[in-house]
Scaffold this motif. Structure first.
Motif, mmCIF file in Angstrom:
data_model
loop_
_atom_site.group_PDB
_atom_site.id
_atom_site.type_symbol
_atom_site.label_atom_id
_atom_site.label_comp_id
_atom_site.label_asym_id
_atom_site.label_seq_id
_atom_site.Cartn_x
_atom_site.Cartn_y
_atom_site.Cartn_z
ATOM 1 N N UNK A 62 0.840 -1.220 0.000
ATOM 2 C CA UNK A 62 0.000 0.000 0.000
ATOM 3 C C UNK A 62 0.860 1.250 0.000
ATOM 4 N N UNK A 63 1.967 1.194 0.751
ATOM 5 C CA UNK A 63 2.877 2.346 0.775
ATOM 6 C C UNK A 63 3.558 2.525 -0.579
ATOM 7 N N UNK A 64 3.884 1.384 -1.219
ATOM 8 C CA UNK A 64 4.521 1.450 -2.534
ATOM 9 C C UNK A 64 3.563 2.049 -3.569
ATOM 10 N N UNK A 65 2.261 1.691 -3.479
ATOM 11 C CA UNK A 65 1.257 2.256 -4.403
ATOM 12 C C UNK A 65 1.186 3.768 -4.241
ATOM 13 N N UNK A 66 1.162 4.217 -2.985
ATOM 14 C CA UNK A 66 1.096 5.676 -2.726
ATOM 15 C C UNK A 66 2.329 6.369 -3.285
ATOM 16 N N UNK A 67 3.484 5.719 -3.076
ATOM 17 C CA UNK A 67 4.753 6.291 -3.552
ATOM 18 C C UNK A 67 4.741 6.423 -5.074
ATOM 19 N N UNK A 68 4.282 5.378 -5.765
ATOM 20 C CA UNK A 68 4.252 5.391 -7.226
ATOM 21 C C UNK A 68 3.277 6.463 -7.740
ATOM 22 N N UNK A 69 2.123 6.580 -7.059
ATOM 23 C CA UNK A 69 1.135 7.591 -7.469
ATOM 24 C C UNK A 69 1.705 8.999 -7.331
ATOM 25 N N UNK A 71 4.858 9.870 -7.333
ATOM 26 C CA UNK A 71 5.921 10.094 -8.329
ATOM 27 C C UNK A 71 5.300 10.416 -9.682
ATOM 28 N N UNK A 72 4.284 9.664 -10.064
ATOM 29 C CA UNK A 72 3.656 9.891 -11.362
ATOM 30 C C UNK A 72 2.951 11.250 -11.425
ATOM 31 N N UNK A 73 2.441 11.717 -10.267
ATOM 32 C CA UNK A 73 1.671 12.964 -10.287
ATOM 33 C C UNK A 73 2.556 14.188 -10.110
ATOM 34 N N UNK A 74 3.508 14.157 -9.219
ATOM 35 C CA UNK A 74 4.270 15.352 -8.866
ATOM 36 C C UNK A 74 5.665 15.389 -9.486
ATOM 37 N N UNK A 132 -9.281 2.935 -1.868
ATOM 38 C CA UNK A 132 -7.926 3.155 -2.406
ATOM 39 C C UNK A 132 -7.795 2.481 -3.760
ATOM 40 N N UNK A 133 -8.313 1.241 -3.866
ATOM 41 C CA UNK A 133 -8.179 0.484 -5.111
ATOM 42 C C UNK A 133 -8.923 1.181 -6.242
ATOM 43 N N UNK A 134 -10.171 1.635 -5.983
ATOM 44 C CA UNK A 134 -10.945 2.287 -7.038
ATOM 45 C C UNK A 134 -10.304 3.611 -7.448
ATOM 46 N N UNK A 135 -9.822 4.371 -6.463
ATOM 47 C CA UNK A 135 -9.194 5.671 -6.750
ATOM 48 C C UNK A 135 -7.930 5.469 -7.566
ATOM 49 N N UNK A 136 -7.129 4.432 -7.206
ATOM 50 C CA UNK A 136 -5.888 4.159 -7.957
ATOM 51 C C UNK A 136 -6.218 3.745 -9.383
ATOM 52 N N UNK A 154 -7.363 15.546 -7.070
ATOM 53 C CA UNK A 154 -8.369 15.110 -6.078
ATOM 54 C C UNK A 154 -8.197 13.620 -5.768
ATOM 55 N N UNK A 155 -7.912 12.849 -6.816
ATOM 56 C CA UNK A 155 -7.738 11.390 -6.605
ATOM 57 C C UNK A 155 -6.549 11.102 -5.701
ATOM 58 N N UNK A 156 -5.460 11.886 -5.902
ATOM 59 C CA UNK A 156 -4.249 11.695 -5.062
ATOM 60 C C UNK A 156 -4.572 12.028 -3.619
ATOM 61 N N UNK A 157 -5.342 13.068 -3.406
ATOM 62 C CA UNK A 157 -5.707 13.453 -2.035
ATOM 63 C C UNK A 157 -6.529 12.349 -1.369
ATOM 64 N N UNK A 158 -7.448 11.735 -2.144
ATOM 65 C CA UNK A 158 -8.280 10.648 -1.581
ATOM 66 C C UNK A 158 -7.393 9.465 -1.170
ATOM 67 N N UNK A 159 -6.424 9.151 -2.026
ATOM 68 C CA UNK A 159 -5.525 8.011 -1.713
ATOM 69 C C UNK A 159 -4.727 8.298 -0.451
ATOM 70 N N UNK A 160 -4.187 9.536 -0.349
ATOM 71 C CA UNK A 160 -3.375 9.892 0.825
ATOM 72 C C UNK A 160 -4.207 9.882 2.099
ATOM 73 N N UNK A 161 -5.449 10.332 2.012
ATOM 74 C CA UNK A 161 -6.308 10.361 3.203
ATOM 75 C C UNK A 161 -6.611 8.942 3.699
ATOM 76 N N UNK A 162 -6.822 8.007 2.802
ATOM 77 C CA UNK A 162 -7.194 6.636 3.202
ATOM 78 C C UNK A 162 -5.985 5.747 3.518
ATOM 79 N N UNK A 163 -4.780 6.144 3.053
ATOM 80 C CA UNK A 163 -3.581 5.307 3.267
ATOM 81 C C UNK A 163 -3.258 5.144 4.751
ATOM 82 N N UNK A 164 -3.324 6.228 5.494
ATOM 83 C CA UNK A 164 -2.998 6.152 6.926
ATOM 84 C C UNK A 164 -3.973 5.258 7.662
ATOM 85 N N UNK A 165 -5.271 5.385 7.302
ATOM 86 C CA UNK A 165 -6.286 4.554 7.970
ATOM 87 C C UNK A 165 -6.047 3.086 7.643
#
Length: 602
Positions: A62-69, A71-74, A132-136, A154-165
């Motif tokens: 899950x952390x790797x998915x966030x990291x890849x997202x 990198x691709x966005x920013x 997280x899966x649908x947003x990714x 907006x999608x990146x923000x949703x992923x970041x908000x749900x990653x910690x939970x």
């Protein structure tokens, strides 16, 4: 009474077998049940470590998915196909693992059934996971369609908000898995303690209620059996003594028979030439088997018809007077064998005659004589004359020795065997006192026969030489000659020599030493003779010292035809057979020393 007691013993033994069978069956069942329980619990715990590992791996993915997202966005200005493909593969693996954890997997051995706590935790994390899966997936779709970055923000923000939970919930799941695994181990330990205690209890109960009572019953049965045995021994005491005497007599006769079978070439034949009995050693030499038992002795002895006729004529003419001489036979394998044969008539009963045939295999001696004859032709006239004298003396001595042995067998062993047979046939077991007297006489007679056979075989070849070697045979020779002559004959093994040599070398060493001692006894008139044996790595040395009258070596060498001269010549000739050397030192009036040096081959 005896019959009922035996039946009671049989019933008791049956009960004891049943008790032991029940005890062993109980122990076996306990072990099987305990192993079943242990294996069942262990099987339940096989997938615990893998599940915990997969749960931890989900957090990493899950952390790797966030990291890849991110990198691709920013970081990346334009998303490459390789980066998108890598994110897709990580996302697919993350979904697959989560599905295996939630719904179970046969390939990974993950159970479908879970505890209530885990079930509740997975219900709580599923919406977050799906979010997280649908947003990714939407993020990847926007990248592939190259939509504006503002839509992905907006999608990146949703992923970041749900990653910690998600990470927090997965931590709870991992902790719960670890807690349940620990509880299983604790439960397994508790079960094993219970099984151990139950097994000890079963063993203790079996000891007090099965083994201990059974042991007492066995002790009573043993005591009863011992008592019965004593009574039986007391009732059969007289019969046992007679049986033991008879058995000892049979053993002694067997020993005598074994000695004759394995040391002598002998057989018994009828006056018509039929074989009554043939010794094992003789049967092996002649290749005689039970299938040829209907043949006459002459037919077994040789395949040459002329020789067969000559031997049958000899049996017919000499069956009353006996005969001794050398004969040549041709075996079935077309081998030529020379035998020194003695035919001794033995009267078994009145008007019932048997012929005892005793032979000695002299084939090697004949070969040696032929070799001597061949060598003699190559030597000088003086050497030829010396060899003729030596050969004649050897033949004369051998003839005398063979005649003496034949006479001993005929006058001694043959008559004693006849007396032994008559005594055995005259035993009346009904007359116990006379039977015991005759058995005692048979014992003494058997010992005399065994002693006679051993003496005859010792003179031919001492058993110590073939069994134990030259050191033991020389010690035995000096001891026996000392007893027979009354002279002090001593043997010393100065270097503790204990090797075995070639049989031909040992025989020649023995005969050389025997000749030297006999010369000291016969000619030197000595009272003390010392035989010393020593050796080095390559040489064996034997020294024979005597305190006799000594002699002049030069004068004896000139008298080759005298007995003493021939004795020295024999020793010089024999030592050459083993590539050795002999040294003779003698001072008239002081004594003689003879030294034999024989090389030791490795």
């Amino acid at each position: 009474m005896k019959k009922s007691s035996q039946e009671e013993d049989k019933i008791t033994f049956k009960n004891l077998r049943r008790l032991y069978f029940f005890a062993l069956l109980t122990i076996a069942l306990t072990i099987i049940v305990s192993q079943f329980l242990v294996q069942y619990n262990l099987n339940q715990q096989l997938s615990d470590s893998k599940i915990i590992n997969f749960s931890g791996k989900q957090r990493m993915l899950s952390q790797k998915i966030v990291k890849e997202v991110l990198i691709l966005h920013y970081v990346s200005d334009t998303a490459s196909a390789k980066q998108i493909s890598h994110l897709k593969s990580v996302l697919t693996l993350w979904k697959k693992n989560q599905n295996a954890l939630v719904n179970g997997s046969d390939s990974l051995a993950f159970p479908k059934e879970k505890s209530e706590t885990l079930h509740q935790l997975y219900l709580e994390i599923n919406p977050i996971f799906n979010k997280i899966a649908q947003t990714a997936d939407s993020f990847l779709l926007n990248l592939q369609q190259k939509k504006q970055a503002s839509e992905n923000q907006k999608l990146v923000q949703v992923i970041l908000q749900n990653e910690g939970i998600f990470l927090s919930k997965m931590n709870q799941i991992v902790t719960q898995y670890d807690l349940e695994a620990h509880e299983k181990v604790t439960e397994q330990r508790r079960i094993e303690y219970w099984i151990f205690g139950f097994t000890l209890l079963v063993l203790l109960l079996e000891f007090f209620f099965i083994f201990k009572p059974t042991n007492k019953k066995i002790e009573r049965l043993i005591a009863k059996l011992v008592s019965s045995e004593k009574k039986a021994l007391k009732l059969a005491y007289d019969t046992e003594i007679l049986s033991e005497i008879k058995e000892n007599s049979v053993k002694e006769l067997k020993s005598l028979n074994y000695a004759m079978e394995n040391t002598l070439l002998y057989c018994r034949i009828s006056p018509e030439g039929s074989i009554i009995h043939i010794g094992e050693k003789f049967a092996k030499l002649l290749n005689y088997t039970k299938f040829s038992s209907n043949k006459k002795f002459s037919e077994v002895l040789t395949v040459d018809e002329k020789e067969q006729s000559n031997f049958e004529r000899l049996i017919f003419e000499k069956q009353r007077s006996g005969w001794q001489g050398e004969i040549k036979i041709i075996t079935k394998e077309d081998f030529e064998i020379w035998l020194d044969l003695s035919m001794v008539p033995v009267m078994i009963k009145k008007d019932e005659l048997e012929l005892l045939i005793v032979c000695f295999n002299i084939t090697e001696r004949k070969k040696a004589q032929r070799e001597v004859e061949r060598l003699n032709l190559e030597n000088t006239t003086e050497k030829i004359n010396q060899q003729k004298i030596i050969s004649s003396k050897i033949v004369e001595n051998q003839e005398n020795e063979q005649n003496r042995i034949a006479k001993e067998i005929h006058d001694g062993i043959g008559q004693m065997l006849t007396g032994l047979k008559f005594s055995l046939e005259s035993i009346n077991l009904d007359d116990r006192e006379k039977s015991e007297q005759k058995i005692e006489y048979l014992k003494k007679l058997s010992l005399d026969i065994i002693k006679g056979v051993r003496t005859a075989t010792f003179n031919l070849m001492p058993p110590e030489l073939s069994d134990h070697g030259i050191v033991s045979s020389l010690a035995k020779l000096t001891q026996e000659l000392s007893k027979l002559t009354g002279k002090e004959i001593l043997f010393y093994n100065k270097t503790d020599f204990d090797q075995r040599l070639d049989s031909l070398i040992e025989i020649n060493i023995y005969r050389l030493t025997q000749e030297a001692i006999n010369n000291a006894i016969k000619y030197a008139e000595s009272s003390h003779i010392i035989v010393q044996l020593s050796h080095s790595e390559t040489l064996l040395s034997i020294i024979v010292d005597d305190n006799g009258k000594g002699f002049d070596i030069n004068s004896v060498d000139k008298k080759r035809n005298s007995e003493s001269g021939m004795g020295l010549l024999f020793m010089k000739e024999r030592i050459q057979y083993v590539n050795g050397r002999v040294f003779i030192n003698s001072i008239p009036g002081e004594g003689t020393r003879i030294t034999f040096n024989i090389p030791i081959l490795k």
